[in-house]
Design a protein around this motif. Structure first.
Motif, PDB file in Angstrom:
ATOM      1  N   ASN A 115       0.973  -1.059   0.336  1.00  0.00           N
ATOM      2  CA  ASN A 115       0.060  -0.489  -0.086  1.00  0.00           C
ATOM      3  C   ASN A 115       0.618   0.961   0.495  1.00  0.00           C
ATOM      4  O   ASN A 115       0.666   2.646  -0.558  1.00  0.00           O
ATOM      5  CB  ASN A 115      -1.078   0.119   1.128  1.00  0.00           C
ATOM      6  N   GLU A 116       2.059   1.414   0.476  1.00  0.00           N
ATOM      7  CA  GLU A 116       3.222   2.379  -0.123  1.00  0.00           C
ATOM      8  C   GLU A 116       3.290   2.563  -1.498  1.00  0.00           C
ATOM      9  O   GLU A 116       3.761   3.637  -1.659  1.00  0.00           O
ATOM     10  CB  GLU A 116       4.150   2.052   0.882  1.00  0.00           C
ATOM     11  N   VAL A 117       3.160   1.348  -1.753  1.00  0.00           N
ATOM     12  CA  VAL A 117       3.901   0.919  -3.499  1.00  0.00           C
ATOM     13  C   VAL A 117       2.942   1.801  -4.582  1.00  0.00           C
ATOM     14  O   VAL A 117       2.672   2.476  -5.764  1.00  0.00           O
ATOM     15  CB  VAL A 117       4.819   0.155  -4.076  1.00  0.00           C
ATOM     16  N   LYS A 118       1.503   1.000  -4.495  1.00  0.00           N
ATOM     17  CA  LYS A 118       0.784   0.934  -5.054  1.00  0.00           C
ATOM     18  C   LYS A 118      -0.919   1.766  -4.588  1.00  0.00           C
ATOM     19  O   LYS A 118      -1.125   1.328  -3.173  1.00  0.00           O
ATOM     20  CB  LYS A 118       0.334  -0.251  -5.815  1.00  0.00           C
ATOM     21  N   LYS A 119      -1.708   2.446  -4.853  1.00  0.00           N
ATOM     22  CA  LYS A 119      -2.760   2.355  -4.611  1.00  0.00           C
ATOM     23  C   LYS A 119      -3.586   1.439  -4.405  1.00  0.00           C
ATOM     24  O   LYS A 119      -4.600   0.721  -4.471  1.00  0.00           O
ATOM     25  CB  LYS A 119      -3.675   4.140  -5.264  1.00  0.00           C
ATOM     26  N   ASN A 120      -4.330   1.399  -2.898  1.00  0.00           N
ATOM     27  CA  ASN A 120      -4.917   0.442  -2.562  1.00  0.00           C
ATOM     28  C   ASN A 120      -6.772   0.213  -3.078  1.00  0.00           C
ATOM     29  O   ASN A 120      -7.673  -0.527  -3.252  1.00  0.00           O
ATOM     30  CB  ASN A 120      -5.636   0.152  -0.766  1.00  0.00           C
ATOM     31  N   SER A 121      -6.378   1.654  -3.877  1.00  0.00           N
ATOM     32  CA  SER A 121      -8.099   1.842  -4.196  1.00  0.00           C
ATOM     33  C   SER A 121      -7.908   1.675  -5.799  1.00  0.00           C
ATOM     34  O   SER A 121      -8.954   1.985  -7.030  1.00  0.00           O
ATOM     35  CB  SER A 121      -8.410   3.793  -4.312  1.00  0.00           C
ATOM     36  N   SER A 122      -6.950   1.254  -6.336  1.00  0.00           N
ATOM     37  CA  SER A 122      -6.945   1.527  -7.456  1.00  0.00           C
ATOM     38  C   SER A 122      -7.705   0.344  -8.189  1.00  0.00           C
ATOM     39  O   SER A 122      -7.584  -1.030  -7.862  1.00  0.00           O
ATOM     40  CB  SER A 122      -4.906   1.123  -8.007  1.00  0.00           C
ATOM     41  N   LEU A 123      -7.865   0.916  -9.173  1.00  0.00           N
ATOM     42  CA  LEU A 123      -9.420  -0.201  -9.841  1.00  0.00           C
ATOM     43  C   LEU A 123      -7.704  -0.281 -11.991  1.00  0.00           C
ATOM     44  O   LEU A 123      -8.362  -1.692 -12.325  1.00  0.00           O
ATOM     45  CB  LEU A 123      -9.638   0.639 -11.035  1.00  0.00           C
ATOM     46  N   GLU A 124      -6.314  -0.429 -11.935  1.00  0.00           N
ATOM     47  CA  GLU A 124      -5.749  -0.557 -12.711  1.00  0.00           C
ATOM     48  C   GLU A 124      -5.090  -1.792 -12.797  1.00  0.00           C
ATOM     49  O   GLU A 124      -4.918  -2.278 -10.838  1.00  0.00           O
ATOM     50  CB  GLU A 124      -4.173   0.622 -12.716  1.00  0.00           C
ATOM     51  N   TYR A 125      -4.842  -2.755 -13.473  1.00  0.00           N
ATOM     52  CA  TYR A 125      -3.998  -4.352 -13.732  1.00  0.00           C
ATOM     53  C   TYR A 125      -2.729  -3.553 -13.968  1.00  0.00           C
ATOM     54  O   TYR A 125      -2.394  -3.525 -15.090  1.00  0.00           O
ATOM     55  CB  TYR A 125      -4.859  -5.561 -14.165  1.00  0.00           C
ATOM     56  N   ASP A 126      -1.484  -4.693 -13.135  1.00  0.00           N
ATOM     57  CA  ASP A 126      -0.468  -4.519 -13.772  1.00  0.00           C
ATOM     58  C   ASP A 126       0.141  -6.036 -13.871  1.00  0.00           C
ATOM     59  O   ASP A 126      -0.057  -7.056 -13.758  1.00  0.00           O
ATOM     60  CB  ASP A 126       0.435  -4.489 -12.350  1.00  0.00           C
ATOM     61  N   GLU A 127       0.523  -6.233 -15.446  1.00  0.00           N
ATOM     62  CA  GLU A 127       0.869  -7.512 -16.037  1.00  0.00           C
ATOM     63  C   GLU A 127       2.605  -7.305 -15.254  1.00  0.00           C
ATOM     64  O   GLU A 127       3.290  -6.453 -14.763  1.00  0.00           O
ATOM     65  CB  GLU A 127       1.364  -7.242 -17.243  1.00  0.00           C
TER      66      GLU A 127
END
Length: 415
Positions: A115-127
């Protein structure tokens, strides 16, 4: 502040020491929608996922951090996800349980949370391309270890099967343990180049991706070790010695555990928390190991537990000059008659009747773990990882006396 249950006091760190290992020094800034946007190009990172009960998951994260140390990568840790306490219970952040700033200081390295790297609220998928260690360690399942975490983190993973030589005991289908240094070899460019095979498709975008060299990723690290199976049972365990013993409770969790101890023992305000011995007896799903053996013969009787308690008392008196009167039992046993026998022995029991309502579903097990680590002595259950970590904490944090009760057949703990 607790006298005995709180972790050993350490001096407050200099401000510059904290800043050296803070998340802000190894990330571009606040959490982002896509994790790659937050990684520094001149840094390398490492992560894994959870797929077991809470104590095994703690070991998994310890293993991840140790692997980060020996590969010179920055660990990225997720939350704890529920298993034994119910799948509908929300995850609990790692830093709600463990003191991350203290961990960074003592390890002298950054340790990140997702949660310091990527937003908990993010709807994006990372490959992401990851190593599949599970398929390499056992022949029954031809796929990576299943975990809910990648989807929770918005990760679409393409797995590359790791070579089977990562196993500590090769050609043994029953032994799932894999080597830290075998895994480390796969974290460097030559290992990736020489041992990669064709990746499997990712589930969402159907991508075939090579193992990612910036964010090294393994599907499952619970079974990682240096030399032998069940390595945390051994005093040489490098994961415990170099990482686990530095993973202390947050002050809030430690103080909450102390409150429960004081309430259990009837300690009045103004009095110090007295020295005590904690017991952890695991029954629950261990009954499946007993098979045709009656549980009364399979599980160790309380008389055997009592014998171990007396050994701990004697050792504390002989070696430290401490007479310990109070004994606290923690267990997953449901039989009221068994608990009555516990009380008849003069041992104390923890009242969790209001714990879930007041603190949440995670807290009965967390408070029990704090209590188990908080005394000058500990008696645990053989083959229980919860007992193993409690024993290690009492040894490392308090130089306490510990014993393990064997079970599985009549007289298993006779000695």
């Amino acid at each position: 502040m607790a006298e005995l249950i709180a972790d050993t006091h350490v001096a407050a760190p200099a401000v510059e020491d904290v800043e050296v290992y803070d998340a802000s020094t190894v990330l571009n800034g606040p959490p982002t929608d896509k994790f790659r946007d937050n990684l520094l190009q001149d840094k390398k990172y490492i992560t894994t996922f959870l797929s077991a009960g809470w104590t095994n998951d703690v070991m998994t994260y310890i293993n991840l951090i140790y692997l980060g140390k020996i590969t010179e990568r920055i660990p990225i840790i997720g939350s704890f996800i529920p298993t034994h306490i119910g799948s509908t219970v929300p995850p609990i952040p790692f830093n709600e349980v463990f003191d991350v700033p203290r961990l960074r200081r003592e390890l002298k390295m950054p340790v990140l949370e997702w949660n310091e790297v990527k937003k908990n609220s993010s709807l994006e998928y990372d490959e992401l391309g990851c190593w599949n260690t599970w398929e390499a360690s056992q022949p029954r399942e031809a796929f990576p270890r299943s975990s809910r975490q990648p989807d929770m983190l918005g990760l679409d993973i393409s797995y590359t099967k790791a070579p089977t030589w990562i196993k500590i005991i090769p050609d043994n289908a029953q032994q799932l343990w894999i080597s830290f240094w075998g895994l480390a070899m796969l974290a460097f460019p030559e290992g990736i180049r020489d041992f990669s095979v064709e990746p499997a498709e990712s589930p969402r975008m159907k991508l075939k991706l090579p193992v990612d060299e910036q964010l090294m990723c393994y599907d499952y690290l619970y079974y990682a070790g240096a030399q032998v199976p069940f390595e945390y049972d051994n005093d040489f365990s490098p994961a415990w010695r170099f990482v686990g013993k530095h993973l202390h409770w947050t002050p809030r969790i430690a103080d909450l555990g102390d409150q429960y101890v004081r309430r259990t023992l009837g300690v009045t305000d103004g009095e110090k928390t007295p020295a005590f011995i904690a017991i952890h007896i695991r029954h629950g799903d261990f009954k499946n190991v007993c098979r045709d053996i009656p549980l009364s013969d399979c599980f160790a009787p309380l008389s055997a537990v009592s014998r171990r308690v007396e050994e701990v008392k004697k050792e504390l008196l002989d070696k430290k000059g401490i007479y310990v009167e109070h004994v606290i039992m923690t267990s997953d046993e449901k039989d009221p008659k068994w608990w009555e026998e516990v009380k008849e022995r003069g041992w104390y029991t923890v009242d969790h009747s209001q714990t879930v309502e007041q603190h949440g579903s995670w807290y009965p097990v967390l408070i029990d773990a704090v209590i188990q680590s908080g005394g000058m002595g500990f008696v645990g259950t053989d083959q229980s990882t919860m007992s193993v970590l409690a024993r290690r904490r009492v040894e490392s944090w308090r130089d306490g006396a510990v014993r393990t009760v064997k079970w599985g057949k009549p007289g298993a703990d006779d000695h």
